[in-house]
Design a protein around this motif. Sequence first.
Motif, PDB file in Angstrom:
ATOM      1  N   ASN A 137       0.818  -1.211   0.000  1.00 54.23           N
ATOM      2  CA  ASN A 137       0.000   0.000   0.000  1.00 54.23           C
ATOM      3  C   ASN A 137       0.853   1.262   0.000  1.00 54.23           C
ATOM      4  N   LYS A 138       2.172   1.062  -0.200  1.00 52.22           N
ATOM      5  CA  LYS A 138       3.085   2.197  -0.278  1.00 52.22           C
ATOM      6  C   LYS A 138       4.191   1.861  -1.266  1.00 52.22           C
ATOM      7  N   LEU A 139       4.965   2.873  -1.629  1.00 52.52           N
ATOM      8  CA  LEU A 139       6.048   2.664  -2.582  1.00 52.52           C
ATOM      9  C   LEU A 139       7.271   3.458  -2.137  1.00 52.52           C
ATOM     10  N   THR A 140       8.307   2.720  -1.804  1.00 52.30           N
ATOM     11  CA  THR A 140       9.566   3.340  -1.395  1.00 52.30           C
ATOM     12  C   THR A 140      10.501   3.379  -2.603  1.00 52.30           C
ATOM     13  N   ILE A 141      11.012   4.565  -2.901  1.00 51.76           N
ATOM     14  CA  ILE A 141      11.823   4.738  -4.114  1.00 51.76           C
ATOM     15  C   ILE A 141      13.246   5.128  -3.725  1.00 51.76           C
TER      16      ILE A 141
END
Length: 313
Positions: free
Chosen positions: A297-301
Motif C-alpha cells: 500500500n506504499k512505494l519506497t523509491i
Amino acid sequence: MQQYHIPILYVLILLLGGTVVYINLIKEAPIQEVVFVNDSSGEQTTITIPEFTRVKLFDLPEGINFAGEPVPFDQDDIIERFEREIYVNAYWNSNTIMIMKRAAKFMPIIEPILAKHGIPEDFKYVALVESGLMNVVSPAGARGFWQFMDNTAKELKLEVSTEVDERYHLEKATEAACQYLKKAYARFGNWTSVAASYNMGITGLTKRKNEQQVPKYYDLLLNEETSRYIFRILAFKELFENPKTYGYELEKEQLYTMPKLKVIKVDSNINDLAAWSLKNNSNYKELKLYNPWLRSNKLTIKKGTSYEIKLPA
C-alpha cells in the motif's frame, strides 16, 4: 409417445441441466415426444427431447508449424498428441472463450515486444499457456503472465521485493522473457526446443537430449507436462488462427480492450498509494488493476530511481 409420472421429470432436469450444449457442436438428431403426468392433478405436459446428440469431430489441418518449424505430422503419436490438446481446449468452451477475450486486451502489448527482440510471434502462445493471460501464482511459486520463479526473475533483472514485483509488470516481464528466449536459442538453435526449455529449463532439456542422443523435441521421451507443452501451444495457435473451424465466432465488440491510460512518473516515496491515487483522479482499485506489480500500500523509491504508474486517462 411415452408417459412418465412427474417424479421422473426431476431426474431428467438434473441430467439435462448438467449437460453443456454448445450449438455448433450438435448435429440434427431424431427426437421423441415424452408426456409427463402430474400425480395429483392429472395434468399432462408434453416435451420433445433428442434421442441422442452427436459430438462434432474436427477436420484438422494437414500441417502446422511452430515459429516456422514444421510439426512432423507423418508420425502417428504426434498427430495423437496434437488432437488431444485440440479437443481438450476446443471443447473446454468457457476457458477458451475467456482466453480469447483476454488475448484481445493483452496480445497488443506482448506482440510488439517480441518483434522488437526478433522473437517469433508464436511465442505469445507460451505466455497464454503458462498463465491463461492472468497474473496467477503456480503451486511452485512462479508468478505473472510469464510465470517466473523468484530467482529466475532476479537473474533477468526484474525487481522482486515486498513492495514491487515486476513479474506482474507485463511489459517488463515480457522483456525478461525475450532475454531468456534469446539465450535458449543461442544454446539450441531451433525455436521448438526453446519453447520446450521454457517449461523444463535449458539444463533439463539439454540433459534429456544428451541422454537420449536425439536433437529434436519431437523425438524425445519427456515427462507428461513437457511432452504436452508444445502441443498445448500448437492447439491454441490453431484455435486462434482458425476459430470458426472449431465453433468460436466472437465479435470484435465482445472482446476485452485496454482503456486509454496515462503514465505518471514518480521519483519520490509514496506513503499511501490509496490517497495518492485519489489525488490523481483515480482510486486504489484502478491503481492496482493497471499496476499489479505494486504489491504493497506504499512505494519506497531509492535515490536516483523512478517508476512509471499507469492510471486511466
